[in-house]
Motif scaffolding. Structure first.
Motif, mmCIF file in Angstrom:
data_model
loop_
_atom_site.group_PDB
_atom_site.id
_atom_site.type_symbol
_atom_site.label_atom_id
_atom_site.label_comp_id
_atom_site.label_asym_id
_atom_site.label_seq_id
_atom_site.Cartn_x
_atom_site.Cartn_y
_atom_site.Cartn_z
ATOM 1 N N LEU A 17 -13.465 -13.018 21.674
ATOM 2 C CA LEU A 17 -14.315 -13.923 22.438
ATOM 3 C C LEU A 17 -15.610 -14.248 21.710
ATOM 4 C CD1 LEU A 17 -13.871 -12.260 25.944
ATOM 5 C CD2 LEU A 17 -12.642 -14.227 25.019
ATOM 6 N N GLY A 18 -15.814 -13.639 20.553
ATOM 7 C CA GLY A 18 -17.033 -13.871 19.798
ATOM 8 C C GLY A 18 -18.123 -12.887 20.150
ATOM 9 N N ASN A 19 -19.095 -12.750 19.261
ATOM 10 C CA ASN A 19 -20.233 -11.840 19.466
ATOM 11 C C ASN A 19 -19.795 -10.403 19.714
ATOM 12 O OD1 ASN A 19 -22.170 -13.976 19.260
ATOM 13 N ND2 ASN A 19 -21.707 -14.555 21.383
ATOM 14 N N GLY A 20 -18.681 -10.013 19.099
ATOM 15 C CA GLY A 20 -18.209 -8.633 19.213
ATOM 16 C C GLY A 20 -17.466 -8.317 20.498
ATOM 17 N N LEU A 21 -17.255 -9.325 21.360
ATOM 18 C CA LEU A 21 -16.574 -9.104 22.641
ATOM 19 C C LEU A 21 -15.104 -9.489 22.526
ATOM 20 C CD1 LEU A 21 -17.055 -8.301 25.625
ATOM 21 C CD2 LEU A 21 -17.403 -10.740 26.102
ATOM 22 N N LYS A 22 -14.238 -8.649 23.073
ATOM 23 C CA LYS A 22 -12.802 -8.910 23.053
ATOM 24 C C LYS A 22 -12.202 -8.684 24.431
ATOM 25 C CE LYS A 22 -11.929 -7.697 18.210
ATOM 26 N NZ LYS A 22 -11.135 -6.847 17.276
ATOM 27 N N ALA A 23 -11.244 -9.533 24.785
ATOM 28 C CA ALA A 23 -10.456 -9.340 26.006
ATOM 29 C C ALA A 23 -9.074 -8.848 25.589
ATOM 30 C CB ALA A 23 -10.332 -10.639 26.784
#
Length: 371
Positions: A81-87
């Motif tokens: 998801l960008g900026n180190g965020l993942k789903a």
């Protein structure tokens, strides 16, 4: 003529402009496509097929047949998801590798693991159904022979927590430590043929790893309230709980592991307690693995008075790794006092206890493949 020249010039100029515009558009689309591809979910198919042929004996009854050892198929996906965020999501379903049927009375479902999660520098937030963190941090960690599956699985460990309708938070690794806390929603569900109401519970697992040393701690509890339809003499609201400590250490080709567990059940005005512990060892010689483990569950104490019998389980096994994903193995496992010690029998062929002191024994050979 002039008009024709002007027209010809305009068409040529327009053509050049269209060519340039097309190139720009293609470049933009390519860049967008690359960005979209980076953001797309990556989905992996994985699982385990583990099947053995065993001769089992419970008391004086015996049978020989094929056994599935928690074979499963899974799907795992993530999206950046960008900026180190993942789903992400995980779906796992057990099936019987001996006959192809679903393992839940023939039904195929994702009760083994069904979750959606968000992960980042903060750790991971999980929603769904998955194994209790307390179990993974302790008993499962030292089950080195056959992934704590089949007839040689640990039948003395007490799992107080269920694995559905769970909200969980897992910390990032910090100096070798990580932890996960889970809260299970009871949803006032009716259980045990409508005699009890599920009140939910919570679970905690903590791990520490430092080179060859590994440590773990687990705690869980769950509650249920008796419903009017289930009220009989001696029944009342109940709370089950357990805590366990685990240690493991690798010395060259030898790995040692152990856990200790305190089991508790409180119901009516009665308090029941039991201790359980297990020692495990694995020695690696090239592609071969030698395994041995022994566990013991003490007599149950009810209000401080010992009742029933203690139980001992031990297993000897040999594994040969044909590759990193495929192995063949042979095993022998033994559990005494299955009924009088209130220990579930791992018999797979409709073998029934004929005496409280019946001993369960099994030996067999199998193949396990990971994909």
């Amino acid at each position: 003529m002039s008009k024709t020249k002007i027209t010809g010039y305009s068409q040529t100029h327009l053509g050049n402009n269209m060519t340039k515009t097309t190139r720009v558009m293609l470049a933009v689309l390519a860049a967008c496509g690359a960005s979209a591809a980076m953001a797309q979910s990556s989905v992996n198919l994985y699982g385990r097929v583990n099947t053995s042929i065993e001769h089992q004996k419970l008391g004086n009854a015996s049978a020989t047949g094929m056994v599935t050892n928690s074979s499963f198929i899974g799907f795992r996906g993530t999206e950046d998801l960008g900026n180190g965020l993942k789903a992400g999501f995980v779906l796992e379903a057990n099936f019987n590798s001996d006959d192809g049927a679903g393992s839940d009375n023939g039904a195929f479902n994702f009760k083994r693991n069904s979750e959606i999660n968000l992960a980042g520098g903060f750790g991971m937030l999980r929603l769904g159904s998955f194994y209790p963190a307390s179990y993974l941090a302790t008993a499962d960690y030292i089950s080195m022979h056959n992934h704590d599956t089949g007839t040689s699985a640990d039948y003395l460990y007490f799992g107080a927590a269920s694995n559905g309708n769970v909200i969980a938070y897992r910390t990032p690794d910090i100096a070798g430590f990580n932890a996960e806390v889970q809260y299970r929603l009871g949803e006032k569900a009716s259980i045990d043929a409508g005699t009890w109401e599920d009140k939910g519970g919570w679970d905690l697992g903590v791990n520490y790893a430092n080179g060859p040393l590994g440590l773990g701690f687990g705690y869980s509890q769950q509650k249920r309230d008796v419903l009017p339809a289930g009220v009989t003499a001696g029944e009342a609201n109940e709370k089950d709980s357990q805590f366990a400590l685990r240690a493991s250490y690798a010395i060259g080709d030898l790995t040692l592991g152990a856990y200790y567990q305190k089991q508790k059940s409180d119901f009516a005005n009665v308090k029941a307690k039991r201790d359980a512990y297990r020692l495990a060892a694995m020695y690696v010689i090239g592609a071969s693995e030698l395994h041995a483990n022994v566990g013991r569950a003490t007599k149950v104490k009810i209000d401080g008075v010992k009742t029933g019998e203690s139980a001992t389980q031990w297993t000897l096994a040999y594994n040969y790794n044909l590759s990193k994903r495929t192995k063949v193995y042979a095993l022998y496992t033994n559990i005494n006092n299955t009924a009088s010690a209130e220990v579930a029998s791992p018999a797979a062929f409709n073998l029934n206890n004929t005496a409280n002191s019946d001993k369960f024994r099994a030996y067999g050979v199998g193949i396990r493949h990971l994909f």
